[in-house]
Design an enzyme around this catalytic site. Structure first.
Site, mmCIF file in Angstrom:
data_model
loop_
_atom_site.group_PDB
_atom_site.id
_atom_site.type_symbol
_atom_site.label_atom_id
_atom_site.label_comp_id
_atom_site.label_asym_id
_atom_site.label_seq_id
_atom_site.Cartn_x
_atom_site.Cartn_y
_atom_site.Cartn_z
ATOM 1 N N GLY A 194 -24.055 3.259 -3.120
ATOM 2 C CA GLY A 194 -23.144 3.793 -4.179
ATOM 3 C C GLY A 194 -22.718 3.065 -5.151
ATOM 4 C CB VAL A 221 -20.264 -1.640 -4.134
ATOM 5 C CG1 VAL A 221 -20.576 -3.076 -4.014
ATOM 6 C CG2 VAL A 221 -18.844 -1.704 -4.612
ATOM 7 C CE LYS A 278 -4.510 1.211 0.802
ATOM 8 N NZ LYS A 278 -5.841 0.315 0.015
ATOM 9 N N GLY A 316 -25.936 2.093 2.249
ATOM 10 C CA GLY A 316 -25.217 2.914 1.082
ATOM 11 C C GLY A 316 -25.473 2.306 -0.056
HETATM 12 P P1 NAD Z 1 -19.158 4.868 -2.841
HETATM 13 O O1 NAD Z 1 -18.706 6.291 -2.489
HETATM 14 O O2 NAD Z 1 -19.693 4.855 -4.444
HETATM 15 O O3 NAD Z 1 -20.665 4.369 -2.247
HETATM 16 C C1 NAD Z 1 -20.708 4.589 -1.011
HETATM 17 C C2 NAD Z 1 -22.107 5.392 -0.599
HETATM 18 O O4 NAD Z 1 -22.208 5.232 0.839
HETATM 19 C C3 NAD Z 1 -22.231 6.634 -1.150
HETATM 20 O O5 NAD Z 1 -23.410 6.646 -1.922
HETATM 21 C C4 NAD Z 1 -22.555 7.558 -0.072
HETATM 22 O O6 NAD Z 1 -23.463 8.581 -0.020
HETATM 23 C C5 NAD Z 1 -23.091 6.649 1.056
HETATM 24 N N1 NAD Z 1 -22.787 7.108 2.416
HETATM 25 C C6 NAD Z 1 -21.956 7.658 3.190
HETATM 26 N N2 NAD Z 1 -22.002 7.903 4.447
HETATM 27 C C7 NAD Z 1 -22.900 7.391 4.736
HETATM 28 C C8 NAD Z 1 -23.957 7.007 5.917
HETATM 29 N N3 NAD Z 1 -23.546 7.521 7.303
HETATM 30 N N4 NAD Z 1 -24.994 6.358 5.814
HETATM 31 C C9 NAD Z 1 -25.409 5.878 4.684
HETATM 32 N N5 NAD Z 1 -24.546 6.099 3.528
HETATM 33 C C10 NAD Z 1 -23.701 6.612 3.569
HETATM 34 O O7 NAD Z 1 -18.322 3.400 -2.557
HETATM 35 P P2 NAD Z 1 -18.345 2.347 -3.143
HETATM 36 O O8 NAD Z 1 -17.329 2.127 -4.226
HETATM 37 O O9 NAD Z 1 -19.777 1.727 -3.447
HETATM 38 O O10 NAD Z 1 -17.876 1.195 -1.974
HETATM 39 C C11 NAD Z 1 -18.506 1.234 -0.681
HETATM 40 C C12 NAD Z 1 -17.620 0.491 0.200
HETATM 41 O O11 NAD Z 1 -17.348 -0.623 -0.194
HETATM 42 C C13 NAD Z 1 -16.490 1.134 0.716
HETATM 43 O O12 NAD Z 1 -16.522 0.963 1.906
HETATM 44 C C14 NAD Z 1 -15.403 0.511 -0.087
HETATM 45 O O13 NAD Z 1 -14.443 0.919 0.659
HETATM 46 C C15 NAD Z 1 -15.853 -0.842 -0.070
HETATM 47 N N6 NAD Z 1 -15.532 -1.552 -1.346
HETATM 48 C C16 NAD Z 1 -15.531 -1.130 -2.467
HETATM 49 C C17 NAD Z 1 -14.936 -1.917 -3.805
HETATM 50 C C18 NAD Z 1 -15.392 -1.574 -5.124
HETATM 51 O O14 NAD Z 1 -15.161 -2.348 -5.989
HETATM 52 N N7 NAD Z 1 -15.749 -0.186 -5.458
HETATM 53 C C19 NAD Z 1 -14.254 -2.918 -3.523
HETATM 54 C C20 NAD Z 1 -14.165 -3.299 -2.259
HETATM 55 C C21 NAD Z 1 -14.557 -2.741 -1.126
#
Ligand code: NAD
Length: 365
Positions: free
Chosen positions: A184, A186, A82, A182
């Site tokens: 977003g 994913v 990292k 959430g």
């Molecule tokens: P993202 O930022 O697209 O989505 C996160 C969502 O959570 C957003 O819509 C945001 O508005 C919402 N959010 C923020 N604070 C909040 C709260 N207090 N209550 C409710 N909702 C809230 O992120 P993502 O890419 O969808 O990733 C989501 C999670 O999965 C993260 O923890 C990320 O580290 C993990 N993750 C993502 C991936 C990937 O492929 N994108 C892979 C492994 C892990």
């Protein structure tokens, strides 16, 4: 008095920790290589305004070790690493900064591959790519793996089906209520898949416009962000923030299982023990969400072989990951140990096996 590197509890036998400074751009970065036993260390680059370099060091060491485990549990030929860039990603980013960072990565000669993380975008990685081949997560070109979120969501979805099969003896999600936190990148894809498989969704997000859109197309009920822990649901799916399984939320959750995409869901390891004691099936975060890193790994494979992004290879690794999840759940039941400990044990065994079988290339060089 700061802690020295080798005495830090986070040091965890890192193979290398590289502090980088560039006079022209003011770049201050740390690249941590936890293990290359299984292959080049791969893990994202985080740009964050750390309060001190000691704080940055602790963060990069902790995250780097985590990548060794995540990559091993996904059975990828990659080690763990990292990097962190100390600075404000909103005000201190320049192309030159990422050229300087890319040059630092390049000097490691392929021991470490960088990618996007918090504060670092596809465009930043594209700048670094101009000076080094050792970056992943590009959006253009035949090797590019693009947005990992759909693959991550597919892994979380299949994990949910695995849990439903075990706890409710059913092959779909009919009649089950899922509390989704959430929606977003994913969570949005996941909501559609859960809905199509028959689940009743109760969802929340702080982005209310997006929330009403996703809820409308999935027939979901909406609750306020903090109310998600009190929903009378069968499964809690954390897909927003880390550390939502903590002493405050534990007594509010009435679900039988936790299956979600968020990283670092357990605030502390003892929460994993408490969930286990209460009979809540916790599907370990870094097993469930490994689809994303599998997608990135396909880009490294394409880079190394001169080939292209290969969705079939990604599918093969994803189904293998789901077999590993079954192994985690079987062993947890048989050995009466929490799932997060079993996942760690499987990752450690795979890393140690590779240590035993591969020559130490640093000594060989
Ligand atoms: P993202 O930022 O697209 O989505 C996160 C969502 O959570 C957003 O819509 C945001 O508005 C919402 N959010 C923020 N604070 C909040 C709260 N207090 N209550 C409710 N909702 C809230 O992120 P993502 O890419 O969808 O990733 C989501 C999670 O999965 C993260 O923890 C990320 O580290 C993990 N993750 C993502 C991936 C990937 O492929 N994108 C892979 C492994 C892990």
């Amino acid at each position: 008095m700061g802690m020295t590197l080798f005495d830090s509890p986070s040091f965890a036998n890192h193979e290398g920790v590289h502090a980088v400074f560039d006079e022209k751009t003011g770049l201050r970065a740390i690249i941590a290589v936890h293990s290359t036993a299984r292959g080049p260390a791969v893990g994202g680059t985080r740009m964050w305004n750390y309060g001190s370099s000691a704080e940055a060091l602790e963060d990069v060491l902790r995250l780097s070790k985590g990548m060794s485990y995540k990559n091993a549990v996904a059975d990828l030929e990659m080690g763990g690493g990292k990097s962190v860039i100390i600075g404000d990603s909103r005000t201190q980013k320049t192309p030159e900064l990422f050229h300087a960072f890319g040059k630092a990565v390049d000097t490691l000669g392929g021991i470490y591959y960088a990618a996007e993380d918090v504060g670092v975008s596809v465009a930043d990685i594209a700048e670094a790519r101009k000076v080094t081949p050792y970056v992943l997560g590009l959006s253009d070109g035949p090797e590019a793996s693009g947005d990992p979120s759909p693959v991550t969501a597919e892994g979380v979805f299949r994990s949910t089906l695995t849990v439903a099969r075990r706890l409710w003896k059913q092959d779909d999600l009919t009649g089950l209520t899922i509390a989704l936190q959430g929606i977003g990148h994913v969570g949005g894809y996941l909501a559609d898949k859960l809905h199509a498989a028959g689940a009743k969704l109760v969802m929340t997000d702080v982005n209310t416009a997006l929330l009403s859109e996703v809820a409308a197309r999935t027939g979901a009920e909406i609750v306020a962000p903090d109310a998600i822990y009190d929903v009378k649901a069968d499964i809690y799916a954390p897909c927003a923030l880390g550390a939502t399984l903590n002493p405050q939320t534990l007594d509010r959750l009435t679900v039988k299982a936790v299956v979600g995409a968020a990283n670092n869901q357990l605030a502390t390891p003892d929460i994993g023990h408490k969930l286990f004691e209460r009979g809540v099936l916790y599907a370990p975060d870094y097993v469930v969400n490994g689809g994303g890193i599998i997608n990135v790994a396909s880009e490294m494979k394409a880079r190394q072989t001169g080939g292209a992004y290969d969705p079939q290879w990604v599918e093969g690794k994803l189904s293998r990951l789901m077999e590993t999840l079954e192994e985690v759940l079987d062993r947890s039941a048989a050995e009466k140990r929490p799932t997060h400990e079993i996942a760690d044990a499987i990752a450690e065994a795979r890393i140690n096996a590779a240590r035993g079988h591969k020559p130490d290339h640093r000594k060989a060089a």
